[in-house]
Scaffold this motif. Structure first.
Motif, PDB file in Angstrom:
ATOM      1  N   ALA A 135       0.742  -1.280  -0.024  1.00 48.72           N
ATOM      2  CA  ALA A 135      -0.219   0.074  -0.065  1.00 48.72           C
ATOM      3  C   ALA A 135       0.796   1.337   0.016  1.00 48.72           C
ATOM      4  N   THR A 136       0.581   2.264  -0.453  1.00 48.55           N
ATOM      5  CA  THR A 136       1.507   3.647  -0.810  1.00 48.55           C
ATOM      6  C   THR A 136       0.611   4.644   0.148  1.00 48.55           C
ATOM      7  N   ALA A 137       1.124   5.762   0.106  1.00 52.40           N
ATOM      8  CA  ALA A 137       0.506   6.842   0.963  1.00 52.40           C
ATOM      9  C   ALA A 137      -0.753   7.395   0.613  1.00 52.40           C
ATOM     10  N   LEU A 138      -0.972   7.092  -0.626  1.00 53.29           N
ATOM     11  CA  LEU A 138      -2.219   7.694  -1.419  1.00 53.29           C
ATOM     12  C   LEU A 138      -3.337   6.634  -0.752  1.00 53.29           C
ATOM     13  N   ASP A 139      -2.973   5.276  -0.750  1.00 61.57           N
ATOM     14  CA  ASP A 139      -4.023   4.276  -0.188  1.00 61.57           C
ATOM     15  C   ASP A 139      -4.195   4.533   1.325  1.00 61.57           C
ATOM     16  N   PHE A 140      -3.310   4.863   2.008  1.00 58.30           N
ATOM     17  CA  PHE A 140      -3.587   5.420   3.635  1.00 58.30           C
ATOM     18  C   PHE A 140      -4.550   6.448   3.428  1.00 58.30           C
ATOM     19  N   ALA A 141      -4.409   7.553   2.662  1.00 58.24           N
ATOM     20  CA  ALA A 141      -5.330   8.742   2.732  1.00 58.24           C
ATOM     21  C   ALA A 141      -6.816   8.328   2.490  1.00 58.24           C
ATOM     22  N   PHE A 142      -6.722   7.368   1.628  1.00 55.41           N
ATOM     23  CA  PHE A 142      -8.303   6.962   1.303  1.00 55.41           C
ATOM     24  C   PHE A 142      -8.539   5.935   2.424  1.00 55.41           C
ATOM     25  N   SER A 143      -7.829   5.185   3.125  1.00 55.12           N
ATOM     26  CA  SER A 143      -8.303   4.404   4.204  1.00 55.12           C
ATOM     27  C   SER A 143      -8.759   5.087   5.416  1.00 55.12           C
ATOM     28  N   ILE A 144      -8.439   6.562   5.451  1.00 52.06           N
ATOM     29  CA  ILE A 144      -8.743   7.389   6.608  1.00 52.06           C
ATOM     30  C   ILE A 144     -10.429   7.790   6.522  1.00 52.06           C
ATOM     31  N   HIS A 145     -10.449   8.295   5.011  1.00 53.55           N
ATOM     32  CA  HIS A 145     -11.770   8.914   4.638  1.00 53.55           C
ATOM     33  C   HIS A 145     -11.454   9.160   3.322  1.00 53.55           C
ATOM     34  N   THR A 146     -12.833   8.870   2.705  1.00 56.53           N
ATOM     35  CA  THR A 146     -12.795   9.312   1.148  1.00 56.53           C
ATOM     36  C   THR A 146     -12.466  10.864   0.859  1.00 56.53           C
ATOM     37  N   GLU A 147     -13.075  11.590   1.928  1.00 55.79           N
ATOM     38  CA  GLU A 147     -12.779  13.230   1.410  1.00 55.79           C
ATOM     39  C   GLU A 147     -11.250  13.543   1.644  1.00 55.79           C
ATOM     40  N   ILE A 148     -10.472  12.843   2.464  1.00 56.51           N
ATOM     41  CA  ILE A 148      -9.309  13.169   2.645  1.00 56.51           C
ATOM     42  C   ILE A 148      -8.433  12.667   1.574  1.00 56.51           C
ATOM     43  N   GLY A 149      -8.810  11.587   1.199  1.00 61.99           N
ATOM     44  CA  GLY A 149      -8.211  10.791  -0.232  1.00 61.99           C
ATOM     45  C   GLY A 149      -8.529  11.991  -1.269  1.00 61.99           C
ATOM     46  N   THR A 180      -5.457  11.277 -13.430  1.00 62.74           N
ATOM     47  CA  THR A 180      -5.135   9.879 -13.924  1.00 62.74           C
ATOM     48  C   THR A 180      -4.218   9.369 -13.465  1.00 62.74           C
ATOM     49  N   ASN A 181      -2.918   9.994 -13.023  1.00 59.43           N
ATOM     50  CA  ASN A 181      -1.823   9.510 -12.421  1.00 59.43           C
ATOM     51  C   ASN A 181      -1.877   8.759 -11.130  1.00 59.43           C
ATOM     52  N   TRP A 182      -3.147   9.134 -10.448  1.00 53.72           N
ATOM     53  CA  TRP A 182      -3.275   8.791  -9.219  1.00 53.72           C
ATOM     54  C   TRP A 182      -3.517   7.030  -9.394  1.00 53.72           C
ATOM     55  N   LEU A 183      -3.875   6.581 -10.400  1.00 56.84           N
ATOM     56  CA  LEU A 183      -4.389   5.317 -10.667  1.00 56.84           C
ATOM     57  C   LEU A 183      -3.088   4.522 -10.514  1.00 56.84           C
ATOM     58  N   ASP A 184      -1.992   5.199 -10.813  1.00 52.48           N
ATOM     59  CA  ASP A 184      -0.465   4.303 -10.712  1.00 52.48           C
ATOM     60  C   ASP A 184       0.004   4.383  -9.359  1.00 52.48           C
ATOM     61  N   TYR A 185      -0.449   5.218  -8.567  1.00 51.35           N
ATOM     62  CA  TYR A 185       0.031   5.445  -7.344  1.00 51.35           C
ATOM     63  C   TYR A 185      -0.849   4.538  -6.169  1.00 51.35           C
ATOM     64  N   ALA A 186      -2.335   4.228  -6.534  1.00 54.31           N
ATOM     65  CA  ALA A 186      -2.985   3.572  -5.553  1.00 54.31           C
ATOM     66  C   ALA A 186      -2.950   1.973  -6.043  1.00 54.31           C
ATOM     67  N   THR A 187      -3.028   1.137  -4.721  1.00 52.15           N
ATOM     68  CA  THR A 187      -3.050  -0.334  -5.249  1.00 52.15           C
ATOM     69  C   THR A 187      -4.156  -0.903  -4.396  1.00 52.15           C
ATOM     70  N   THR A 188      -5.152  -0.257  -3.596  1.00 51.50           N
ATOM     71  CA  THR A 188      -6.164  -0.850  -2.751  1.00 51.50           C
ATOM     72  C   THR A 188      -7.387  -0.696  -3.676  1.00 51.50           C
ATOM     73  N   ALA A 189      -8.285  -1.661  -3.554  1.00 48.10           N
ATOM     74  CA  ALA A 189      -9.783  -1.693  -4.127  1.00 48.10           C
ATOM     75  C   ALA A 189     -10.310  -0.222  -3.789  1.00 48.10           C
ATOM     76  N   ARG A 190     -10.324   0.047  -2.706  1.00 53.75           N
ATOM     77  CA  ARG A 190     -11.026   1.170  -2.092  1.00 53.75           C
ATOM     78  C   ARG A 190     -10.590   2.320  -2.758  1.00 53.75           C
ATOM     79  N   ALA A 191      -9.251   2.559  -2.686  1.00 54.85           N
ATOM     80  CA  ALA A 191      -8.684   3.681  -3.256  1.00 54.85           C
ATOM     81  C   ALA A 191      -8.909   3.934  -4.784  1.00 54.85           C
ATOM     82  N   ARG A 192      -8.801   2.843  -5.658  1.00 55.97           N
ATOM     83  CA  ARG A 192      -8.784   2.898  -6.875  1.00 55.97           C
ATOM     84  C   ARG A 192     -10.335   3.201  -7.320  1.00 55.97           C
TER      85      ARG A 192
END
Length: 743
Positions: A427-441, A478-490
């Motif tokens: 998981a990446t830093a961006l995945d972590f952001a979405f795991s806290i809350h969608t709005e933060i992501g 669109t670059n964010w899809l390269d940074y995110a690995t979790t199903a939720r974030a993507r």
């Protein structure tokens, strides 16, 4: 059936029913027994005329599923009753969901309704419109009704896998692939490790029977030696454990056939070289109320084991301080045992052991108070629900991503306030952001890990403390899809991008309408389709989006308008050229068919055009199957191709059986990787065997040596896999060669 046979069968049914009541993990009250009895009677009546493919009475199936639910998974009387009734509504015209609700109440009716929905999905014929992936997605949506729906479905699948011998081979492969693809990972995620292991082994039994039987035979041969080794290991530490007045049991647990096969493939070694074929489990008794003592005893046993055997420092897994997302708790250590073998030792209390074996059911039995933090399983279901209900994700993408997240190992990271969060490994830093809350992501503009500014694609490690920096004007790109690995974030990023694209598209449509009006062209369905084809796009939204962005400008639209006037002439010319080339195409077709005359397809063993897939490069003699693609005709894959399970599960209706009938003069490419200890003349030894001894044509070759170690890659052209096997055997015998594998 004779009266005697009927009597014998009724006795067997009554015995199976009594056995069910005996083995229940939870204590059954009189009311529970009445409920189960009533469910049994309805099931007996509903299935009275049915028989399984094996010929036995159908009622044995719901009884077996209920027994798995009661004994191995450990659910309550409600679940046992629902398991007995799971096929009644679907198979019997005498009962519907309303009848079940009147007789057994809303909860059981909800569970049975969910199970009926899943069964009706899996029985859709030739799913060429609604793919199997979409059915998996719908199946997982039943989690919203009650998590017990999926748990009973896993028990149902286990019994079906245990009794699949009477089925057709193609059905066996489809069901086994589906099991390995989705049901085994689901059982793993819910914490049903024993069931997961059995599902994997049975899956391998039907997808690769030769491999399964070979490993099974070798395990049986080495069982006596393994038992002796476990006894030797146990004897060394028993005295020390007894001195501490501990109550414990030591068990040897052989690794599953599936996991041994996985190790053989990953490490490129034969069965004899897989050394950690078993683990040793120490289960200690501990008072349920003594939580601190339980943890202390685990580390005490760890200390005793490592006093006698040297531990591998990088193989310590502490799932007591930080339990897995499934609720699993244990200490895992790998130590150097007698005869220089690595042995995995698992240390668990009796409570932890029950949770490991029963998963969900035991976890709730031992749950501490109401103020406990949100349960892992519940929070996982909530996250899953969010992903499932996102309409923007394609079913196949969802199932692939979901499967990856199911099996992924976990890391544990901290928020700035010190709260512990678990994420999948990778998981990446961006995945972590979405795991806290969608709005933060959505508002993320940067991240700090352990106080240092990092990129959004920075891969997190266990123990990292992560602080997300947000900004009001930040939004996904669109670059964010390269940074995110979790199903939720993507899924969240894709939704946001689609919404943004739609907004630009609406604006583009208005612009296009005005510009076409100037060119005296009406914007309608026909003209939109023409422009999509002219600009080589896929959808009308792509067209409107590009106009909105300005990448389709006035000059390009004028070119389109000019092309319209020539359309009629082009059509006439193409019709003439099609007729002229028809004969040539027929000749080419015959040439292609003759060129590939060593492979036949289907029951009729027809010779059809095909391509060999690049993902696994099959050669004559390999076990293969054909896959009907959308644009490239039939593609041939090896049965153990990395993509085989996914194709056989999601697109079973496109699979065609295939086999080699002879070895034509055509050559096929195979890639060989060689590693070993370098010495003068090694390359010459290798090339001599390949070219002179075996007369195999080398297409490319590369070798390198580093600090005395040698590695090389060769692409060779061979007629069939018998030649490649002989070549590998000969190369292994060269002095200094450690491993030779075909990849």
């Amino acid at each position: 059936m004779t009266e005697e046979a009927i009597e014998k069968e009724n006795t067997a049914i009554a015995k199976a029913y009594k056995e069910l009541l005996k083995v229940s993990y939870t204590t059954l009250s009189n009311d529970d027994k009445k409920l189960i009895r009533s469910a049994f009677e309805v099931a007996l009546d509903g299935h009275k005329t049915q028989r399984r493919k094996s010929g036995e009475a159908y009622i044995f199936h719901p009884l077996a599923v209920a027994k798995i639910v009661a004994q191995e998974i450990g659910l309550d009387a409600t679940s046992i009753a629902a398991a007995l009734l799971h096929d009644v509504v679907e198979d019997s015209p005498d009962y519907d969901i309303e009848d079940i609700e009147k007789r057994f109440g809303k909860t059981i009716a909800t569970i049975v309704g969910g199970l009926t929905k899943i069964s009706s999905l899996s029985k859709e014929k030739d799913m060429d419109v609604s793919l199997q992936a979409e059915n998996f997605r719908k199946m997982l949506l039943t989690l919203n009704d009650d998590v017990r729906v999926i748990i009973i479905k896993i028990a149902d699948r286990l019994h079906n896998m245990q009794t699949m011998d009477a089925m057709r081979v193609d059905k066996q492969i489809k069901i086994a692939s589906e099991t390995l693809y989705i049901y085994a990972p689901l059982a793993h995620r819910i914490g049903l490790y024993n069931i997961k292991t059995e599902l994997e082994d049975l899956g391998l039994k039907y997808t690769e029977p030769d491999v399964y039987n070979d490993i099974l035979g070798k395990i049986k041969e080495s069982k006596e030696e393994q038992d002796l080794y476990i006894n030797q290991f146990s004897e060394v530490i028993k005295n020390s454990l007894d001195k501490e007045n501990l109550e414990y049991t030591i068990k040897g647990r052989p690794k599953s056939i599936f996991s041994i096969r996985k190790k053989m493939l990953n490490q490129g070694v034969p069965f004899d070289e897989v050394y950690d074929k078993f683990a040793i489990r120490i289960i200690y008794e501990c008072d349920l109320d003594a939580t601190k003592v339980e943890k202390f005893l685990a580390w005490k046993i760890y200390s005793i084991v490592t006093d006698h055997f040297r531990p591998n420092p990088i193989r310590l897994r502490d799932w007591i301080s930080s339990p897995k997302g499934t609720g699993y708790e244990a200490l895992h250590i790998t130590v150097m045992g007698p005869k220089g073998r690595w042995v995995e030792v698992q240390i668990r209390s009796n409570r932890m052991n029950e949770i490991a074996e029963k998963g969900y059911a035991a976890h709730y039995k031992y749950k501490q108070g109401d103020d406990e933090k949100e349960d892992n399983l519940e929070s996982w279901i909530n996250r899953l629900q969010e992903a499932l209900e996102n309409p923007e994700t394609s079913a196949v993408d969802f199932v692939e991503q979901f499967k990856l997240n199911l099996y992924s190992k976990e890391i544990f990271v901290f928020t700035p306030a010190g709260e512990l969060k678990s994420l999948p490994k990778g998981a990446t830093a961006l995945d972590f952001a979405f795991s806290i809350h969608t709005e933060i992501g959505m508002k993320t503009r940067g991240a700090k890990v352990n106080g240092k500014l990092v990129t959004l694609s920075h891969e997190l490690k266990s123990g990292d403390q992560v602080d997300i920096l947000t900004a009001e004007n930040a939004k996904p790109n669109t670059n964010w899809l390269d940074y995110a690995t979790t199903a939720r974030a993507r899924s969240k990023i894709k939704s946001a991008l689609k919404e943004d694209r739609k907004h630009v598209g609406d604006h583009g449509k208005e612009i296009l309408k005005r510009k076409l009006k100037q060119l005296k062209i009406t914007l309608n369905e026909a003209s939109v389709n023409e422009m999509v084809n002219f600009f080589k796009l896929k959808t009308s939204l792509d067209l409107f989006y590009r106009v909105g962005l300005g990448s389709i400008d006035n000059k390009m639209l004028r070119d389109y308008a000019a092309s319209r006037s020539n359309a009629l002439m082009s059509y006439i010319k193409s019709k003439i050229s099609r007729k002229a080339n028809a004969k040539n195409e027929e000749l080419e077709k015959q040439e292609v068919t003759l060129k590939y005359d060593s492979l036949v397809f289907g029951k009729e063993e027809e010779k059809l055009e095909f391509k060999l897939s690049n993902c696994c490069n099959p050669i004559p003699g390999d076990s293969v199957f054909g896959f009907l693609t959308v644009n490239e005709g039939i593609k041939v894959h090896k049965n153990n191709c990395p993509n085989a399970l996914s194709l056989q599960s999601n697109y079973a209706y496109r699979i065609i059986s295939a086999k080699w009938i002879d070895s034509s003069q055509q050559e096929f490419y195979a890639k060989i990787v060689i590693t070993g200890i370098d010495h003068i003349g090694l390359v010459n030894d290798i090339t001599t065997i390949v070219s002179e001894d075996m007369h195999v044509n080398m297409k490319s070759i590369s070798f390198e040596s580093n600090d005395g170690l040698f590695s090389g890659k060769m692409n060779v052209a061979v007629k069939n896999n018998t030649i490649i096997k002989k070549l590998l055997e000969k190369l292994k015998k060269i002095n200094g060669i450690d491993k030779v594998t075909r990849v």
